[in-house]
Enzyme design. Structure first.
Site, short mmCIF file in Angstrom:
data_model
loop_
_atom_site.label_atom_id
_atom_site.label_comp_id
_atom_site.label_asym_id
_atom_site.label_seq_id
_atom_site.Cartn_x
_atom_site.Cartn_y
_atom_site.Cartn_z
CG ASP A 81 -51.38 -33.35 -48.65
OD1 ASP A 81 -50.88 -33.08 -49.00
OD2 ASP A 81 -51.05 -33.40 -47.17
CG ASP B 130 -54.70 -37.44 -45.59
OD1 ASP B 130 -54.67 -37.59 -46.94
OD2 ASP B 130 -53.77 -37.31 -44.77
CE1 TYR C 298 -50.05 -29.86 -45.78
CE2 TYR C 298 -52.10 -30.73 -45.75
CZ TYR C 298 -51.06 -30.95 -45.48
OH TYR C 298 -50.15 -32.12 -45.92
CD GLU D 26 -49.68 -39.00 -43.11
OE1 GLU D 26 -49.15 -40.43 -43.67
OE2 GLU D 26 -50.20 -38.57 -42.61
#
Length: 620
Positions: free
Chosen positions: A239, A242, A391, A599
């Site tokens: 994703d 990670d 999510y 990120e």
């Protein structure tokens, strides 16, 4: 009279001395044992919370009786440790892996009286012993703010009992596609458009860096290797920084990228990237097809977020438990099933040209998944609780049911799907974003093109105008700011949708320049002259929050690499970082520790990449 001769005296002396030596040895050993035993047992705990073959995780918890400045933890084991992660201290592994010393980082050592200090850990070990028997001893030494010190031994507990991992069923990866064959030389691009060509090339490389499973022979990102080969469903994309495979955002990013490919293939072809785009989409759809194990069952997640986030290292080295979570008739997920149906339907359009059997296969699964979604209704994040932490489906599932119907209509021409989409669209609230969670405005924009209905056209015009022409909604340099999490992702998604709307001649949509400016901002048209796309230009992020690229090619990789202030050893080419977390252009930090601004995720790139395809199509 008893006479002791010299020989007897010598023998007696020998026995006396031997007795004295033995007495001294016994006394000395007793002193040692007493000193060892004198170390008290700590009030804290070191529970092993979870274990799997060759690995375990838990949390060190210590009540603080008086102010501390530092601590050192020394662990000795019965079996060599293979990888170690304590994210509150620097680690040193000695004695061929059987001794681990953890020294607190400055921030983790300073505590006030009354605090409770906690830090998680993940350890891998040579599986000669069960997890219960890995440790010999754990010694804690604490330095207090008054200069005094103490030491104690930590009691190891095990909760719950470890369970052996089930053997995964064979689930081979599909045959890798052959190397892309070069097509005809594209028409030369104007100089002003070449930046979009390079950005598109880089973005597709990022997706190769995110691949999970057995990598193909034509893999271009060479520092990545095969990984997660024991997952119940192999392949797909990690994703973000990670290694969880979250099915919902993976499907959403695939649909968004496929949308750009369906309507702007000429942009990919002009950049010489069409074959790589098809490889990128197929890496997702191969995974979705395998995850669709029966008509009404779909594996929607591989891995656990918290467990995964406790590990910092290479995906090739990870050994944590990675369970599969699924939606079924009794635990439905209409949003996940319908979004995956949309992705597969869009992909079927792409593969109609050149791979008809695969196109039909994608469409078959898309239809079955959509039927599953509308027959057994419910939010996927209610059925997969771990997904809800990361999510959650905030917008519900109606937008995905409309979205899936739109793409099935585009793939099949069956007006039953169009009618379903139109019926649901009337119930959808207006939104101020297009995202992995909310597709309401994307549905209306595509319906405006497909139906020419003035109601959808007005909705589309109002959406683009309200966001792109809103001066109060932008940074000083012109970035549309919707929210702090992935601000550049949100700007890119709106930019792409509105570029599509104007390119498709939706009346009244005249925001081309403003939409294009969002992409230019990302590529360095800002006051800092900073590119937020890694590898583009000379000034770009060097420390993305991304575990695998933070690791050296060889050697140990752990939380020390996370805490390093050096650039990532592997350049994560093509990754789009989160971006500013407020309407201040300078509210961005190029730091691995800042997972808001730095990120990277697969869905950050999808709308951005599709917007590049629009601009390249127009250039061409």
């Amino acid at each position: 009279m008893f006479v002791i001769n010299r020989k007897s005296l010598s023998l007696l002396f020998f026995f006396v001395m031997a007795f004295v030596v033995l007495l001294l040895c016994f006394t000395f050993q007793s002193i040692i044992n007493a000193s060892v035993g004198a170390e008290k047992t700590c009030e804290g705990s070191f529970p092993i919370e979870d274990s799997w073959k060759g690995g375990l995780r838990g949390k060190l918890s210590l009540p603080i009786s008086k102010a501390t400045t530092s601590w050192t933890l020394t662990l000795t084991t019965n079996t060599p440790l293979t990888h170690t992660n304590f994210w509150a201290g620097s680690m040193k592994l000695e004695d061929e892996g059987s001794k681990l010393t953890v020294r607190s980082y400055d921030w983790a050592g300073i505590h006030s009286a009354g605090d409770t200090f906690e830090t998680g850990y993940v350890l891998g070990y040579t599986p000669m012993y069960s997890a219960k028997n890995v440790f010999k001893n754990i010694l804690l030494k604490v330095t207090y703010s008054d200069g005094s010190r103490s030491s104690c031994r930590i009691k190891i507990t095990f909760q719950p009992e470890p369970k052996p991992d089930p053997e995964p069923e064979p689930n081979p990866d599909p045959e890798p596609s052959p190397d892309p064959k070069p097509g005809p030389d594209p028409k030369p691009l104007p100089e002003s458009c070449k930046k979009y060509k390079e950005a598109l090339r880089l973005s597709l490389l990022f997706y190769e860096a995110q691949r999970s499973g057995k990598l193909p022979a034509n893999q271009r990102v060479k520092w990545r290797k095969d990984s997660a080969l024991t997952d119940e469903v192999t392949g797909g994309y990690f994703d973000a920084g990670d290694y969880v495979k979250f099915g919902f955002p993976m499907a959403a990013m695939t649909t968004m990228a496929a949308w750009g490919a369906v309507d702007f293939s000429e942009g990919y072809k002009a950049a010489g990237q069409w074959q790589y785009l098809k490889e990128m989409i197929k890496w997702s759809t191969d995974y979705f097809i395998k995850a669709h194990v029966s008509d009404n069952e779909f594996i929607g997640q591989i891995g656990l977020g918290d467990l995964d986030h406790a590990y910092w290292g290479r995906p090739e080295d990870m050994r944590m438990r990675r369970p599969a979570s699924r939606i079924t008739k009794s635990n439905p997920g209409s949003d996940l099933a319908a979004e995956t149906a949309a992705a597969l339907a869009a992909a079927s359009i792409i593969f109609k040209d050149g791979n008809v059997p695969y196109s039909r296969k994608c469409l078959k699964h898309a239809k079955a998944l959509y039927s599953f979604a509308e027959t057994y209704k419910g939010k996927y994040s209610d059925s997969i609780p771990d997904a809800a932490k990361f999510y959650r489906s905030y917008s519900g599932y109606e937008d995905e049911l409309a979205w899936g119907a739109v793409w099935l209509y585009r793939a099949t021409g069956d007006k039953a799907y169009l009618n379903k989409a139109k019926k649901i669209a009337k119930t959808l609230d207006d939104a101020r974003e297009i995202s992995w969670d909310n597709k309401s405005e994307a549905v209306k924009i595509i319906l405006a093109v497909l139906t020419k209905d003035t109601a959808y056209q007005n909705k589309s015009r109002n959406f683009c105008k309200a966001i792109l022409e809103c001066s109060d909604c932008k940074t000083k340099d012109g970035l549309v700011f919707i929210q702090k999490w992935g601000s550049l992702r949100h700007a890119s998604n709106v930019a792409f949708a509105c570029l599509f709307a104007q390119h498709s001649s939706i009346p009244g949509v005249k925001t081309w320049t403003l939409a294009k400016s969002q992409i230019d901002y990302i590529l360095g048209s800002n006051s800092k002259e900073f590119s937020y796309l890694i590898g583009y230009g000379t000034s770009y992020p060097r420390q993305p929050h991304h575990a695998s690229s933070s690791c050296p090619r060889y050697g140990t990789c752990n939380w020390d690499n996370f805490n390093s202030n050096k650039p990532n050893p592997q350049v994560l080419l093509g990754a789009l970082v989160g971006g500013p977390k407020s309407k201040d252009d300078n509210d961005y930090v190029d730091s691995r520790q800042d997972y808001i601004t730095n990120e990277v995720t697969t869905d950050y790139n999808a709308g951005f990449q599709s917007a590049l395809a629009v601009l390249l199509t127009r250039c061409n």
